[in-house]
Enzyme design. Structure first.
Site, PDB file in Angstrom:
ATOM      1  N   LYS A  45      33.598  95.389  80.134  1.00  0.00           N
ATOM      2  CA  LYS A  45      32.775  95.893  81.239  1.00  0.00           C
ATOM      3  C   LYS A  45      32.215  94.756  82.091  1.00  0.00           C
ATOM      4  O   LYS A  45      31.160  94.870  82.682  1.00  0.00           O
ATOM      5  CB  LYS A  45      31.635  96.804  80.745  1.00  0.00           C
ATOM      6  N   HIS A  87      39.854  90.612  75.425  1.00  0.00           N
ATOM      7  CA  HIS A  87      38.404  90.646  75.256  1.00  0.00           C
ATOM      8  C   HIS A  87      38.022  89.788  74.044  1.00  0.00           C
ATOM      9  O   HIS A  87      36.851  89.684  73.711  1.00  0.00           O
ATOM     10  CB  HIS A  87      37.895  92.068  75.011  1.00  0.00           C
ATOM     11  N   SER A 119      26.989  99.616  81.999  1.00  0.00           N
ATOM     12  CA  SER A 119      28.371 100.087  82.054  1.00  0.00           C
ATOM     13  C   SER A 119      28.872 100.438  80.652  1.00  0.00           C
ATOM     14  O   SER A 119      29.519 101.465  80.451  1.00  0.00           O
ATOM     15  CB  SER A 119      29.255  99.015  82.693  1.00  0.00           C
TER      16      SER A 119
END
Length: 157
Positions: A45, A87, A119
């Site tokens: 995010k 990530h 988010s």
């Protein structure tokens, strides 16, 4: 559902088992980087998709290195320069990342943690493969303690 039911702990960080089954993590561990590879690294995010669109206007189909379908895409056979996204944290990178000389280029994206929290809170509420966030206060404590997916938010590179 609970963390134990939905997540795997990989190098000390929760990762969704649905996206990162054992065979994808094995593929990730054995992946060989090239000197001209480009890796977009982001905390979830934090603008990952935005970077994937900005950087490769000429390239398309940026695969995630660690997700379940990466090992079937024949990434080793892609022509250079290749571009990937992840990530995963620095200490979670495969051994080959540290051995390739010169180093692959890394684009590290950071976003205001308040925006990432907001988010993430809404994303956890809609994603079926993540533990429901609970109240904002409960989720904030998990977020600040690094007990959610992808661990502690990196405040420095």
């Amino acid at each position: 559902m609970t963390e134990a039911e939905l997540y795997t702990v990989y190098k000390g960080v929760y990762v969704p088992t649905h996206l990162h089954p054992a065979e994808s993590l094995k593929f990730y561990e054995e992946f060989s980087f090239r000197p001209d590879d480009i890796i977009i690294v982001t905390y979830p995010k934090s603008g990952t998709t935005w970077m994937q669109e900005l950087v490769p206007l000429i390239m398309s189909g940026v695969p995630w290195l660690e997700v379940h379908r990466a090992y079937i895409l024949n990434l080793e056979e892609r022509p250079s320069p290749r571009m990937f996204a992840t990530h995963f944290h620095y200490n979670m990178m495969p051994t080959s990342f540290f051995k390739v000389k010169p180093k692959a280029k890394v684009l590290y994206v950071m976003r205001n943690p308040k925006d990432v929290f907001t988010s993430s809170f809404h994303y956890y509420g809609m994603a079926s493969y993540l533990v429901k966030p609970g109240s904002q206060t409960e989720f904030l404590h998990k977020f600040l303690e690094g007990k959610g997916v992808d661990g502690l938010y990196p405040l420095k590179c």
